[in-house]
Design an enzyme around this catalytic site. Structure first.
Site, mmCIF file in Angstrom:
data_model
loop_
_atom_site.group_PDB
_atom_site.id
_atom_site.type_symbol
_atom_site.label_atom_id
_atom_site.label_comp_id
_atom_site.label_asym_id
_atom_site.label_seq_id
_atom_site.Cartn_x
_atom_site.Cartn_y
_atom_site.Cartn_z
ATOM 1 N N MET A 30 1.023 -1.042 -0.065
ATOM 2 C CA MET A 30 0.017 0.045 0.089
ATOM 3 C C MET A 30 0.901 1.337 -0.009
ATOM 4 S SD MET A 30 -3.342 -1.072 2.205
ATOM 5 C CE MET A 30 -2.720 -0.970 3.897
ATOM 6 N N GLY A 36 11.265 -2.808 5.255
ATOM 7 C CA GLY A 36 10.596 -4.105 5.411
ATOM 8 C C GLY A 36 10.100 -4.417 3.972
ATOM 9 N N HIS A 37 9.352 -3.398 3.428
ATOM 10 C CA HIS A 37 9.248 -3.856 1.912
ATOM 11 C C HIS A 37 10.059 -4.024 1.123
ATOM 12 C CE1 HIS A 37 5.815 -0.847 3.236
ATOM 13 N NE2 HIS A 37 4.881 -1.622 2.920
ATOM 14 N N ASP A 151 2.458 -9.343 8.913
ATOM 15 C CA ASP A 151 0.879 -9.610 8.994
ATOM 16 C C ASP A 151 0.792 -11.021 8.795
ATOM 17 O OD1 ASP A 151 0.119 -6.733 8.486
ATOM 18 O OD2 ASP A 151 1.735 -6.975 7.357
ATOM 19 N N SER A 186 6.808 -0.201 9.825
ATOM 20 C CA SER A 186 5.344 -0.188 9.365
ATOM 21 C C SER A 186 5.080 1.359 8.859
ATOM 22 C CB SER A 186 4.352 -0.364 10.641
ATOM 23 O OG SER A 186 3.065 0.088 10.268
HETATM 24 P P1 AMP Z 1 1.652 -2.997 3.596
HETATM 25 O O1 AMP Z 1 2.084 -1.983 2.367
HETATM 26 O O2 AMP Z 1 1.570 -2.604 4.916
HETATM 27 O O3 AMP Z 1 0.274 -3.767 2.814
HETATM 28 O O4 AMP Z 1 2.512 -4.164 3.477
HETATM 29 C C1 AMP Z 1 3.091 -4.674 1.894
HETATM 30 C C2 AMP Z 1 3.699 -6.277 2.342
HETATM 31 O O5 AMP Z 1 4.881 -5.736 3.146
HETATM 32 C C3 AMP Z 1 2.808 -7.007 3.273
HETATM 33 O O6 AMP Z 1 3.098 -8.510 2.957
HETATM 34 C C4 AMP Z 1 3.603 -6.824 4.852
HETATM 35 O O7 AMP Z 1 3.368 -7.919 5.539
HETATM 36 C C5 AMP Z 1 4.869 -6.659 4.303
HETATM 37 N N1 AMP Z 1 5.679 -5.902 5.335
HETATM 38 C C6 AMP Z 1 5.180 -4.702 5.853
HETATM 39 N N2 AMP Z 1 5.828 -4.299 6.822
HETATM 40 C C7 AMP Z 1 6.928 -5.255 6.929
HETATM 41 C C8 AMP Z 1 8.035 -5.643 7.972
HETATM 42 N N3 AMP Z 1 8.161 -4.772 9.069
HETATM 43 N N4 AMP Z 1 8.696 -6.798 7.687
HETATM 44 C C9 AMP Z 1 8.238 -7.656 6.636
HETATM 45 N N5 AMP Z 1 7.156 -7.367 6.015
HETATM 46 C C10 AMP Z 1 6.647 -6.318 6.045
#
Ligand code: AMP
Length: 281
Positions: A30, A36-37, A151, A186
């Site tokens: 998103m 992390g991403h 997640d 995050s």
């Molecule tokens: P999001 O943009 O928050 O929807 O996250 C996109 C993807 O990145 C999802 O699969 C999340 O689980 C992963 N993600 C987000 N934060 C982390 C993190 N700190 N470590 C590993 N994966 C992450």
């Protein structure tokens, strides 16, 4: 790096490459990208010919319109970060390309995986996630798709989704990436006040302590212990701490060595909701 914002164009381009045998790795996000991403992208680069990142703040997974409105949107910075890690293709659709007018989330039967924890506190959230991930898979045709264990419940639900939809995508879980003080990275962290950012590593510290204690307690005792820790914390408010089996996310009354268990937590730091989890066994 190619950037597509139109679904049909992205689909045509990728379908052409797949005809030539190119393997596709997808990381749905998103946006408001952080390390992390980028760690997911790194793994995808090692395992695929072409790495695709989607950036889409998906309206059907938000049950709170304020949370949707306030979700950080940083497209220019995101694109620069993706360039820097040599991402091959970025998909940044508009909502009206992914959804027709008044379209609601599809309702899936996730066998109860969506009824607990995040699902219990965020009504219809996982139907929204399933709806958009199914559409992204249809559009971007990945061989492999990468999801973070940050997640973990979502990861298990996406695995279930592919058995429901029979989409030929391998789902790969990736470890949680943390700041040096232990806070799980995050997109929401950038909205924390200074005070809450300082307090937030308490979440991971408590999970680490719970992991230590798991050897000598029952799940219920451990859950109560975590509740107590947060009751005594001045500015973090616990929403839930639940211990569940990794496989089916069902809560348990005893630990045994034959299964894998995790502790799952959601905490409010002011009005920012943070989640984290830890493998206990
Ligand atoms: P999001 O943009 O928050 O929807 O996250 C996109 C993807 O990145 C999802 O699969 C999340 O689980 C992963 N993600 C987000 N934060 C982390 C993190 N700190 N470590 C590993 N994966 C992450």
């Amino acid at each position: 790096m190619k950037v597509f914002s139109v679904k049909e164009l992205a689909n045509n381009y990728i379908a052409g490459l797949k005809n030539n045998g190119t393997t596709i790795g997808l990381i749905p996000t998103m946006g408001a990208l952080h390390q992390g991403h980028l760690s997911l992208i790194q793994q995808a680069k090692e395992e695929n010919d072409l790495v695709v990142v989607s950036i889409f703040v998906n309206p059907t997974q938000f049950n709170n319109s304020d949370d949707l409105d306030k979700y950080p949107r940083t497209l220019e910075e995101d694109l620069a970060k993706l360039e820097s890690v040599h991402c091959d293709l970025v998909f940044t659709p508009e909502a009206n390309d992914m959804y027709s007018e008044n379209e609601k989330a599809e309702i899936f039967n996730f066998d109860g995986l969506d009824q607990v924890m995040e699902g219990a506190f965020r009504d219809n959230h996982f139907n929204g996630v399933g709806t958009i991930v199914k559409k992204l898979f249809e559009t971007l045709l990945p061989d492999n798709a990468y999801f973070g264990e940050k997640d973990f419940q979502q990861l298990q639900i996406i695995r279930k989704l592919t058995t429901i939809t029979k989409q030929p995508v391998k789902i790969i879980g990736c470890p949680i990436h943390r700041d040096p003080d232990g806070l799980a990275m995050s997109s929401r962290n950038m909205r924390l006040t200074k005070e809450h950012r300082k307090a937030a590593p308490f979440i991971h510290q408590t999970l680490l302590a719970a992991k230590e204690m798991a050897k000598n307690t029952t799940p219920k005792q451990l859950e109560n212990w975590v509740v107590d820790k947060f009751n005594n914390h001045p500015n973090l408010v616990l929403e839930y701490f639940s211990i569940a089996k990794e496989e089916d996310l069902k809560s348990i009354s005893t630990f045994n060595n034959h299964s894998k268990y995790r502790g799952f937590i959601a905490v409010f730091a002011g009005d920012i909701r943070l989640i984290d989890n830890i493998a206990l066994y």
